[in-house]
Design a protein around this motif. Structure first.
Motif, short mmCIF file in Angstrom:
data_model
loop_
_atom_site.label_atom_id
_atom_site.label_comp_id
_atom_site.label_asym_id
_atom_site.label_seq_id
_atom_site.Cartn_x
_atom_site.Cartn_y
_atom_site.Cartn_z
N THR A 48 0.90 -0.98 -0.10
CA THR A 48 -0.13 -0.09 -0.01
C THR A 48 1.02 1.21 -0.19
OG1 THR A 48 -0.06 0.08 2.36
CG2 THR A 48 -1.70 -1.25 1.16
N SER A 49 0.33 2.34 -0.50
CA SER A 49 1.22 3.51 -0.72
C SER A 49 0.04 4.88 -0.92
CB SER A 49 2.04 3.40 -2.00
OG SER A 49 2.90 4.72 -2.00
N THR A 50 0.65 5.66 -0.34
CA THR A 50 -0.30 7.02 -0.47
C THR A 50 0.69 8.04 -0.79
OG1 THR A 50 -1.88 6.40 1.41
CG2 THR A 50 -1.96 8.62 0.59
N ALA A 51 0.34 8.82 -1.72
CA ALA A 51 1.33 9.94 -2.41
C ALA A 51 0.99 11.20 -1.45
CB ALA A 51 0.90 10.31 -3.60
N SER B 122 -7.12 4.92 -6.33
CA SER B 122 -8.03 5.77 -5.86
C SER B 122 -8.44 6.63 -7.05
CB SER B 122 -7.93 6.54 -4.53
OG SER B 122 -6.78 7.16 -4.79
N ALA B 123 -7.36 6.85 -7.83
CA ALA B 123 -7.69 7.76 -8.95
C ALA B 123 -7.69 6.97 -10.30
CB ALA B 123 -6.50 8.77 -9.20
N ALA B 124 -7.43 5.88 -10.47
CA ALA B 124 -7.54 5.29 -11.96
C ALA B 124 -8.20 3.97 -11.61
CB ALA B 124 -6.09 5.01 -12.55
N GLY B 125 -8.44 3.57 -10.68
CA GLY B 125 -9.21 2.29 -10.54
C GLY B 125 -8.38 0.94 -10.59
N PHE C 295 10.41 2.08 -14.47
CA PHE C 295 9.36 2.89 -14.77
C PHE C 295 9.10 3.80 -13.67
CE2 PHE C 295 4.61 3.45 -14.10
CZ PHE C 295 4.23 3.87 -15.37
N LEU C 296 8.73 5.23 -14.23
CA LEU C 296 8.87 6.41 -13.54
C LEU C 296 7.32 6.38 -12.99
CD1 LEU C 296 11.30 8.93 -14.94
CD2 LEU C 296 11.37 7.35 -12.91
N SER C 297 6.76 6.02 -11.74
CA SER C 297 5.41 6.22 -11.55
C SER C 297 5.10 7.55 -10.86
CB SER C 297 5.10 5.22 -10.39
OG SER C 297 3.64 5.22 -10.08
N VAL C 298 4.17 8.39 -11.52
CA VAL C 298 3.83 9.72 -11.03
C VAL C 298 2.62 9.48 -10.06
CG1 VAL C 298 3.17 12.04 -11.27
CG2 VAL C 298 4.86 10.94 -12.88
N GLY C 299 2.65 9.88 -8.76
CA GLY C 299 1.32 9.69 -8.05
C GLY C 299 0.83 11.42 -7.73
N VAL C 300 -0.38 11.40 -7.99
CA VAL C 300 -1.29 12.79 -7.54
C VAL C 300 -1.23 12.93 -6.20
CG1 VAL C 300 -2.25 12.91 -9.90
CG2 VAL C 300 -3.66 11.89 -7.82
N ALA C 301 -1.33 14.25 -5.82
CA ALA C 301 -1.47 14.28 -4.34
C ALA C 301 -2.78 13.48 -3.54
CB ALA C 301 -1.68 15.89 -3.98
N GLY C 302 -2.27 12.94 -2.58
CA GLY C 302 -3.25 12.15 -1.88
C GLY C 302 -3.53 10.65 -2.31
N ARG D 180 -16.51 -3.14 -5.64
CA ARG D 180 -16.45 -4.16 -4.54
C ARG D 180 -14.86 -4.20 -4.42
NH1 ARG D 180 -19.28 -7.34 -8.24
NH2 ARG D 180 -17.66 -8.61 -8.78
N VAL D 181 -13.74 -4.05 -5.05
CA VAL D 181 -12.54 -4.00 -4.84
C VAL D 181 -12.14 -2.28 -4.09
CG1 VAL D 181 -9.91 -3.57 -5.65
CG2 VAL D 181 -11.67 -5.28 -6.45
N ALA D 182 -12.86 -1.44 -4.52
CA ALA D 182 -12.60 -0.08 -3.92
C ALA D 182 -13.20 -0.32 -2.42
CB ALA D 182 -13.25 1.04 -4.52
N ALA D 183 -14.12 -1.07 -1.79
CA ALA D 183 -14.54 -1.05 -0.65
C ALA D 183 -13.52 -1.57 0.46
CB ALA D 183 -15.83 -1.94 -0.40
N ASP D 184 -12.69 -2.60 0.06
CA ASP D 184 -11.68 -3.00 0.81
C ASP D 184 -10.56 -3.74 -0.13
OD1 ASP D 184 -9.93 -4.14 2.68
OD2 ASP D 184 -11.40 -5.31 3.61
#
Length: 228
Positions: free
Chosen positions: A16-19, A40-43, A54-61, A107-111
């Motif tokens: 798990t990771s949070t920007a 949470s942004a792209a599903g 690979f350079l992964s760009v995460g948006v705020a939060g 369903r995945v987004a719930a947990d």
């Protein structure tokens, strides 16, 4: 902001990771793995095995949950050969179709931390488990066994082993071995082992050889990775 733990399915790791508030760019190094991802942004997404960083760009939060499947397992879960996913990030719907994925995202987004391993376990069971040779080939490659010897061990000729490896890992056994050796070398260096000693322990000709190999896969020399 980054955590990982065993996922309880086929040797996979759940991470798990949070920007942070300012966003973040992360250099993701090749590892021979396929990741099933929820953002949470792209599903729902799939990250194929990379040949280069690979350079992964995460948006705020932005929150990410990923199931990193060890080399050879991803194709059985996804139903797609690894070489078709190499160096790519694609929506899961592009592989399974919109109808198959409809409703799954909610369903995945719930947990996601529970749903991704459960989804992988169901798919893996339906496929009859991972390819039987995948773990053997990956272990031999990680140990530095020559390709001809790996082929003899699994009773395949070298060309057949190469084709099989591309389907399982995204590339041939020699490239997989180089990637896994790089990962081992960097782990030793991060633990404080001097680079010259790392090169000798991991079977590089010298420190310059180690540097060239890391730059080839990571895009930067090991000193830059260690500083980051």
């Amino acid at each position: 902001m980054y955590r990982e733990r065993p996922a309880g399915v086929a040797g996979a790791v759940l991470w798990t990771s949070t920007a942070p508030a300012g966003g973040r760019t992360t250099r993701v190094l090749p590892d021979g793995c396929v990741d099933l991802l929820w953002s949470s942004a792209a599903g729902l997404l799939v990250a194929g095995p990379d040949r280069t960083a690979f350079l992964s760009v995460g948006v705020a939060g932005e929150r990410w949950v990923g199931l990193r499947m060890p080399p050879g397992v991803g194709p059985a879960v996804l139903g797609v050969p690894a070489d078709e996913l190499r160096d790519s990030r694609v929506p899961l719907a592009a592989l399974w179709g919109d109808r198959a994925v409809a409703g799954l995202g909610e369903r995945v987004a719930a947990d996601p931390a529970a749903a991704l391993p459960a989804l992988a376990a169901r798919r893996l069971g339906a496929a009859g488990g991972p390819d039987r040779l995948g773990a053997r080939v990956a272990a031999a490659a990680a140990a530095g066994v020559p390709v001809a010897a790996i082929a003899a061990e699994v009773d395949l000729d070298p060309r057949a082993l190469h084709r099989h490896s591309r389907r399982l890992f995204g590339y041939g056994p020699k490239t997989l071995a180089r990637i896994l050796r790089m990962r081992r070398a960097l782990a030793l260096a991060r633990a404080g082992t001097p680079l010259a000693e790392v090169a000798a322990v991991c079977g590089y000709a010298d420190q310059a050889h180690l540097t060239r190999d890391v730059r080839d896969f990571a895009g930067v020399p090991p000193t830059a990775l260690l500083a980051a």
